[in-house]
Design an enzyme around this catalytic site. Structure first.
Site, PDB file in Angstrom:
ATOM      1  N   HIS A  92      36.879  46.844  21.904  1.00 59.53           N
ATOM      2  CA  HIS A  92      36.996  47.956  22.691  1.00 59.53           C
ATOM      3  C   HIS A  92      36.714  49.305  21.869  1.00 59.53           C
ATOM      4  O   HIS A  92      36.675  49.219  20.837  1.00 59.53           O
ATOM      5  CB  HIS A  92      38.531  48.023  23.415  1.00 59.53           C
ATOM      6  CG  HIS A  92      39.764  48.426  22.446  1.00 59.53           C
ATOM      7  ND1 HIS A  92      40.054  47.599  21.627  1.00 59.53           N
ATOM      8  CD2 HIS A  92      40.112  49.414  22.003  1.00 59.53           C
ATOM      9  CE1 HIS A  92      40.799  48.231  20.690  1.00 59.53           C
ATOM     10  NE2 HIS A  92      40.981  49.562  20.923  1.00 59.53           N
ATOM     11  N   HIS A 139      35.972  48.436  18.312  1.00 55.43           N
ATOM     12  CA  HIS A 139      36.757  47.914  17.289  1.00 55.43           C
ATOM     13  C   HIS A 139      37.559  46.852  17.787  1.00 55.43           C
ATOM     14  O   HIS A 139      37.843  46.693  19.043  1.00 55.43           O
ATOM     15  CB  HIS A 139      37.923  48.840  16.455  1.00 55.43           C
ATOM     16  CG  HIS A 139      38.431  49.883  17.420  1.00 55.43           C
ATOM     17  ND1 HIS A 139      38.119  50.803  17.721  1.00 55.43           N
ATOM     18  CD2 HIS A 139      39.843  49.861  17.471  1.00 55.43           C
ATOM     19  CE1 HIS A 139      39.215  51.441  18.660  1.00 55.43           C
ATOM     20  NE2 HIS A 139      40.071  50.780  18.375  1.00 55.43           N
TER      21      HIS A 139
HETATM   22  O1  LIG Z   1      45.966  47.776  15.456  1.00 57.13           O
HETATM   23  C1  LIG Z   1      44.775  48.121  15.034  1.00 57.13           C
HETATM   24  O2  LIG Z   1      44.465  48.028  13.991  1.00 57.13           O
HETATM   25  C2  LIG Z   1      43.809  48.704  15.844  1.00 57.13           C
HETATM   26  C3  LIG Z   1      44.820  49.328  17.053  1.00 57.13           C
HETATM   27  C4  LIG Z   1      43.843  49.977  17.952  1.00 57.13           C
HETATM   28  O3  LIG Z   1      43.046  49.378  18.989  1.00 57.13           O
HETATM   29  C5  LIG Z   1      44.006  51.410  18.084  1.00 57.13           C
HETATM   30  O4  LIG Z   1      44.497  52.030  17.593  1.00 57.13           O
HETATM   31  O5  LIG Z   1      43.186  52.169  18.638  1.00 57.13           O
HETATM   32 FE   LIG Z   2      41.854  50.933  19.757  1.00 53.03          FE
END
Ligand SMILES: O=C(O)CCC(=O)C(=O)O
Ligand SMILES: [Fe+2]
Length: 300
Positions: free
Chosen positions: A101, A258
């Site tokens: 996303h 990510h």
């Molecule tokens: O937990 C993570 O490493 C990323 C989480 C996430 O998608 C965000 O912080 O936007």
């Molecule tokens: Fe995120």
């Protein structure tokens, strides 16, 4: 090659994408340091800072020096009453991000960037991977680029976040762009986003929030989105980060997507995020005239 900007050392993680910023204490960074960080963010798209000593207050102070902060999330409240800007993802509270996303694309003006801090880490696992959406766009064949340049997609936060909104304070979410969020109306964005600072094009659809492409059949929409997702997440377009205590990551949501691995069983993993206010995505068909929100037909 390592570039030294002012007293900032930016160590690339690959030919195009990702960098580690060395020897910078984000707590004590000067305005000049942060201007260099801001430039490196647009250039390298995701930056990592090791051995930081930020707490929630420090994270919020840092964010305010880099831009204007949003609420923690349109529908999920802050980590505590003192930090309405800090969004906590806690595995013990079902906080996972194991779907590709880009943050909060289901609103008209998604955040420009995000700053994430490791709070509690599992013994191993829980890596996060970023994809470079501009590199991915550039490596599409030219006729495919021409096709996707013209497309518009709907982004809908209800599947992931409708439940949270319904649970929260009688359906009243955060204040976002000056208004209390009481519903997540799907929004339209161009499938290809033109970065407002560089003019570079990038793929701007994601499996987390994009529901479909406008004006094509469901089968066509599915096939085009699947093609774009498979292409976006090719290994050449990725950097993967293995978290250590004290790590901070900062990324540009206008040029990346990510995914956080959920591979650590019942161990606890907590990360705290803040987001910088962003603008309305623009596409290559200039100007892109689209409605701010798309209402389901029964809204008239
Ligand atoms: O937990 C993570 O490493 C990323 C989480 C996430 O998608 C965000 O912080 O936007
Ligand atoms: Fe995120």
């Amino acid at each position: 090659m390592t570039d030294t900007l002012v007293n900032l050392t930016v160590d690339p993680l690959g030919p195009h994408f990702g960098a580690e910023v060395r020897d910078l204490d984000l707590h004590r960074a000067s305005d000049t340091d942060l201007a260099a960080v801001r430039a490196a963010l647009v250039d390298r798209k995701v930056l990592f800072f090791a051995d930081q000593r930020l707490d929630d207050d420090g994270q919020v102070r840092l964010g305010r020096r880099l831009g204007e902060l949003t609420a923690s999330h349109p529908v999920v409240g802050g980590v505590d009453a003192e930090h309405p800007e800090v969004y906590a993802l806690d595995s013990a509270d079902n906080g996972f991000a194991d779907v590709w996303h880009t943050d909060v694309t289901f609103v008209a003006r998604p955040p420009l960037g995000s700053i994430l801090r490791a709070v509690t880490l599992p013994p191993s696992g829980g890596d996060t991977t970023w994809a470079d959406s501009q590199l991915a766009y550039d490596s599409l064949a030219e006729p495919v680029r021409r096709l996707v340049d013209q497309l518009v997609a709907v982004h809908d936060g209800n599947r992931e976040f409708g439940y949270y909104l319904a649970q929260r304070r009688g359906g009243r979410g955060s204040v976002w762009e000056g208004e209390v969020v009481t519903r997540l109306d799907p929004v339209e964005h161009p499938v290809v986003r033109v970065h407002p600072e560089t003019g570079r094009r990038g793929i701007f659809v994601n499996p987390g929030f994009t529901s479909h492409i406008v004006g094509v059949s469901e089968a066509e929409s599915r096939a085009i989105l699947d093609l774009l997702y498979a292409h976006l997440t090719k290994p050449e377009h990725l950097v993967r980060h293995r978290w250590r205590p004290g790590d901070v990551a900062m990324w540009d949501n206008r040029s990346t997507a990510h995914y956080a691995n959920r591979d650590y069983g019942t161990a606890r993993r907590v990360v705290h995020r803040i987001t910088l206010r962003g603008d309305r995505p623009r596409g290559p068909v200039d100007p892109w005239h689209g409605p701010e929100t798309v209402r389901p037909p029964n809204h008239g």
